[in-house]
Design a protein around this motif. Sequence first.
Motif, PDB file in Angstrom:
ATOM      1  N   MET A   1       0.832  -1.179   0.000  1.00  0.00           N
ATOM      2  CA  MET A   1       0.000   0.000   0.000  1.00  0.00           C
ATOM      3  C   MET A   1       0.879   1.245   0.000  1.00  0.00           C
ATOM      4  SD  MET A   1      -3.161  -0.875   2.527  1.00  0.00           S
ATOM      5  CE  MET A   1      -4.163   0.418   1.809  1.00  0.00           C
ATOM      6  N   SER A   2       1.749   1.370  -0.975  1.00  0.00           N
ATOM      7  CA  SER A   2       2.696   2.474  -1.008  1.00  0.00           C
ATOM      8  C   SER A   2       2.012   3.820  -1.187  1.00  0.00           C
ATOM      9  CB  SER A   2       3.736   2.240  -2.099  1.00  0.00           C
ATOM     10  OG  SER A   2       3.088   2.115  -3.345  1.00  0.00           O
ATOM     11  N   GLU A   3       0.720   3.857  -1.580  1.00  0.00           N
ATOM     12  CA  GLU A   3       0.001   5.113  -1.730  1.00  0.00           C
ATOM     13  C   GLU A   3      -0.361   5.740  -0.395  1.00  0.00           C
ATOM     14  OE1 GLU A   3      -3.058   1.878  -1.564  1.00  0.00           O
ATOM     15  OE2 GLU A   3      -1.247   2.134  -2.714  1.00  0.00           O
ATOM     16  N   LEU A   4      -0.209   5.006   0.697  1.00  0.00           N
ATOM     17  CA  LEU A   4      -0.499   5.544   2.019  1.00  0.00           C
ATOM     18  C   LEU A   4       0.550   6.584   2.402  1.00  0.00           C
ATOM     19  CD1 LEU A   4      -1.515   2.329   3.968  1.00  0.00           C
ATOM     20  CD2 LEU A   4      -3.012   4.150   3.170  1.00  0.00           C
ATOM     21  N   ARG A   5       0.093   7.667   2.996  1.00  0.00           N
ATOM     22  CA  ARG A   5       0.976   8.743   3.418  1.00  0.00           C
ATOM     23  C   ARG A   5       1.170   8.670   4.928  1.00  0.00           C
ATOM     24  NH1 ARG A   5      -0.646  13.568   5.039  1.00  0.00           N
ATOM     25  NH2 ARG A   5       0.990  15.067   5.368  1.00  0.00           N
ATOM     26  N   HIS A   6       2.404   8.484   5.343  1.00  0.00           N
ATOM     27  CA  HIS A   6       2.724   8.454   6.770  1.00  0.00           C
ATOM     28  C   HIS A   6       2.846   9.899   7.262  1.00  0.00           C
ATOM     29  CE1 HIS A   6       3.533   4.093   7.088  1.00  0.00           C
ATOM     30  NE2 HIS A   6       3.797   4.230   5.801  1.00  0.00           N
ATOM     31  N   VAL A   7       2.125  10.205   8.341  1.00  0.00           N
ATOM     32  CA  VAL A   7       2.132  11.570   8.867  1.00  0.00           C
ATOM     33  C   VAL A   7       3.051  11.709  10.083  1.00  0.00           C
ATOM     34  CG1 VAL A   7      -0.138  12.146   7.948  1.00  0.00           C
ATOM     35  CG2 VAL A   7       0.026  11.170  10.233  1.00  0.00           C
ATOM     36  N   LEU A   8       3.471  10.581  10.661  1.00  0.00           N
ATOM     37  CA  LEU A   8       4.426  10.609  11.770  1.00  0.00           C
ATOM     38  C   LEU A   8       5.656   9.798  11.392  1.00  0.00           C
ATOM     39  CD1 LEU A   8       2.112  10.013  14.893  1.00  0.00           C
ATOM     40  CD2 LEU A   8       2.936  12.196  13.976  1.00  0.00           C
ATOM     41  N   ASP A   9       6.839  10.370  11.625  1.00  0.00           N
ATOM     42  CA  ASP A   9       8.077   9.648  11.352  1.00  0.00           C
ATOM     43  C   ASP A   9       8.528   8.901  12.618  1.00  0.00           C
ATOM     44  OD1 ASP A   9       9.182  11.604  13.020  1.00  0.00           O
ATOM     45  OD2 ASP A   9      10.294  12.599  11.418  1.00  0.00           O
TER      46      ASP A   9
ATOM     47  N   GLU B   1      12.398  -0.933  19.402  1.00  0.00           N
ATOM     48  CA  GLU B   1      12.848   0.237  18.666  1.00  0.00           C
ATOM     49  C   GLU B   1      12.248   0.196  17.266  1.00  0.00           C
ATOM     50  OE1 GLU B   1      17.036   1.982  16.870  1.00  0.00           O
ATOM     51  OE2 GLU B   1      16.964  -0.018  17.738  1.00  0.00           O
ATOM     52  N   ILE B   2      11.575   1.271  16.884  1.00  0.00           N
ATOM     53  CA  ILE B   2      11.065   1.386  15.522  1.00  0.00           C
ATOM     54  C   ILE B   2      12.263   1.691  14.641  1.00  0.00           C
ATOM     55  CG2 ILE B   2       9.542   2.648  13.954  1.00  0.00           C
ATOM     56  CD1 ILE B   2       7.858   3.331  16.534  1.00  0.00           C
ATOM     57  N   VAL B   3      12.509   0.838  13.649  1.00  0.00           N
ATOM     58  CA  VAL B   3      13.697   1.021  12.808  1.00  0.00           C
ATOM     59  C   VAL B   3      13.364   1.526  11.410  1.00  0.00           C
ATOM     60  CG1 VAL B   3      15.146  -0.571  14.103  1.00  0.00           C
ATOM     61  CG2 VAL B   3      13.790  -1.432  12.209  1.00  0.00           C
ATOM     62  N   SER B   4      12.113   1.367  10.972  1.00  0.00           N
ATOM     63  CA  SER B   4      11.730   1.938   9.682  1.00  0.00           C
ATOM     64  C   SER B   4      10.222   2.096   9.616  1.00  0.00           C
ATOM     65  CB  SER B   4      12.229   1.089   8.506  1.00  0.00           C
ATOM     66  OG  SER B   4      11.538  -0.132   8.429  1.00  0.00           O
ATOM     67  N   VAL B   5       9.793   3.085   8.843  1.00  0.00           N
ATOM     68  CA  VAL B   5       8.377   3.314   8.598  1.00  0.00           C
ATOM     69  C   VAL B   5       8.238   3.934   7.210  1.00  0.00           C
ATOM     70  CG1 VAL B   5       8.350   5.584   9.757  1.00  0.00           C
ATOM     71  CG2 VAL B   5       6.236   4.278   9.537  1.00  0.00           C
ATOM     72  N   GLY B   6       7.292   3.426   6.441  1.00  0.00           N
ATOM     73  CA  GLY B   6       7.055   3.951   5.103  1.00  0.00           C
ATOM     74  C   GLY B   6       6.401   2.915   4.222  1.00  0.00           C
ATOM     75  N   GLY B   7       5.721   3.382   3.192  1.00  0.00           N
ATOM     76  CA  GLY B   7       5.096   2.473   2.238  1.00  0.00           C
ATOM     77  C   GLY B   7       4.027   1.590   2.851  1.00  0.00           C
ATOM     78  N   GLY B   8       3.373   2.071   3.907  1.00  0.00           N
ATOM     79  CA  GLY B   8       2.338   1.270   4.562  1.00  0.00           C
ATOM     80  C   GLY B   8       2.884   0.168   5.444  1.00  0.00           C
ATOM     81  N   GLU B   9       4.170   0.265   5.809  1.00  0.00           N
ATOM     82  CA  GLU B   9       4.802  -0.737   6.674  1.00  0.00           C
ATOM     83  C   GLU B   9       5.577  -0.062   7.796  1.00  0.00           C
ATOM     84  OE1 GLU B   9       5.545  -4.342   3.481  1.00  0.00           O
ATOM     85  OE2 GLU B   9       7.264  -3.483   4.509  1.00  0.00           O
ATOM     86  N   LEU B  10       5.794  -0.839   8.853  1.00  0.00           N
ATOM     87  CA  LEU B  10       6.618  -0.382   9.973  1.00  0.00           C
ATOM     88  C   LEU B  10       7.382  -1.585  10.504  1.00  0.00           C
ATOM     89  CD1 LEU B  10       5.858   2.064  12.752  1.00  0.00           C
ATOM     90  CD2 LEU B  10       6.462  -0.261  13.437  1.00  0.00           C
TER      91      LEU B  10
ATOM     92  N   TYR C   1       0.115  -0.993  16.189  1.00  0.00           N
ATOM     93  CA  TYR C   1      -0.346   0.246  16.812  1.00  0.00           C
ATOM     94  C   TYR C   1       0.485   1.430  16.299  1.00  0.00           C
ATOM     95  CZ  TYR C   1      -1.414   3.542  20.654  1.00  0.00           C
ATOM     96  OH  TYR C   1      -1.798   4.635  21.404  1.00  0.00           O
ATOM     97  N   ALA C   2       1.806   1.283  16.308  1.00  0.00           N
ATOM     98  CA  ALA C   2       2.682   2.347  15.819  1.00  0.00           C
ATOM     99  C   ALA C   2       2.449   2.608  14.339  1.00  0.00           C
ATOM    100  CB  ALA C   2       4.143   1.988  16.092  1.00  0.00           C
ATOM    101  N   LEU C   3       2.200   1.557  13.557  1.00  0.00           N
ATOM    102  CA  LEU C   3       1.907   1.736  12.133  1.00  0.00           C
ATOM    103  C   LEU C   3       0.628   2.542  11.948  1.00  0.00           C
ATOM    104  CD1 LEU C   3       2.330   1.225   9.114  1.00  0.00           C
ATOM    105  CD2 LEU C   3       1.192  -0.994   9.439  1.00  0.00           C
ATOM    106  N   VAL C   4      -0.419   2.187  12.683  1.00  0.00           N
ATOM    107  CA  VAL C   4      -1.683   2.927  12.595  1.00  0.00           C
ATOM    108  C   VAL C   4      -1.441   4.398  12.916  1.00  0.00           C
ATOM    109  CG1 VAL C   4      -3.980   3.224  13.631  1.00  0.00           C
ATOM    110  CG2 VAL C   4      -3.174   0.929  13.016  1.00  0.00           C
ATOM    111  N   LEU C   5      -0.752   4.673  14.022  1.00  0.00           N
ATOM    112  CA  LEU C   5      -0.503   6.060  14.415  1.00  0.00           C
ATOM    113  C   LEU C   5       0.358   6.789  13.390  1.00  0.00           C
ATOM    114  CD1 LEU C   5       0.018   5.765  18.273  1.00  0.00           C
ATOM    115  CD2 LEU C   5      -2.082   6.258  16.997  1.00  0.00           C
ATOM    116  N   SER C   6       1.280   6.082  12.761  1.00  0.00           N
ATOM    117  CA  SER C   6       2.120   6.726  11.742  1.00  0.00           C
ATOM    118  C   SER C   6       1.277   7.210  10.567  1.00  0.00           C
ATOM    119  CB  SER C   6       3.215   5.769  11.249  1.00  0.00           C
ATOM    120  OG  SER C   6       2.723   4.842  10.297  1.00  0.00           O
ATOM    121  N   LEU C   7       0.144   6.555  10.344  1.00  0.00           N
ATOM    122  CA  LEU C   7      -0.715   6.886   9.206  1.00  0.00           C
ATOM    123  C   LEU C   7      -1.857   7.837   9.545  1.00  0.00           C
ATOM    124  CD1 LEU C   7      -0.798   3.310   7.710  1.00  0.00           C
ATOM    125  CD2 LEU C   7       0.221   5.321   6.608  1.00  0.00           C
ATOM    126  N   ILE C   8      -2.372   7.793  10.782  1.00  0.00           N
ATOM    127  CA  ILE C   8      -3.508   8.641  11.133  1.00  0.00           C
ATOM    128  C   ILE C   8      -3.123   9.807  12.030  1.00  0.00           C
ATOM    129  CG2 ILE C   8      -5.140   6.733  10.866  1.00  0.00           C
ATOM    130  CD1 ILE C   8      -5.426   6.689  13.947  1.00  0.00           C
TER     131      ILE C   8
END
Length: 143
Positions: free
Chosen positions: A1-9, A29-38, A71-78
Amino acid sequence: MSELRHVLDIAALHALLQREFPQAAGFGEIVSVGGGELVLRLRDGDDDRHLRPGGTLSGPTLFTMADLSFYALVLSLIGPVPLAVTTSLNLSFLRKPSPGELTARARMLKLGSRLAVGDCVIESPGLDGPVAHAQVTYSIPPR
């Protein structure tokens, strides 16, 4: 789902967890976030608090990895909506994980206005294939 925009890094997610959910903030430790993945990494999986008798990583540790990473993935997106909650998490144990590092890769399958649905694959370095797989649904509160 690479069209998803992450709003939190990564830095914003760590800060949000520390502020709103401090008991979970130091779990991994969160090591990566982007492209609808974390990706969340647990480095201290050989700590006694993560082990069960027999020297394997405990089910609650694997469950926490799946839940926290999604949970962190959801928050990164919303954004900072800490009251998003798990409504369903089905965890399948696939292989015996060795003590040590674990990596959880959470992936968003569908993000709606009220529900987020995805999965999480948990891996242990040195093992061929995942040690666990979770199907996860989160409820997103009205904003």
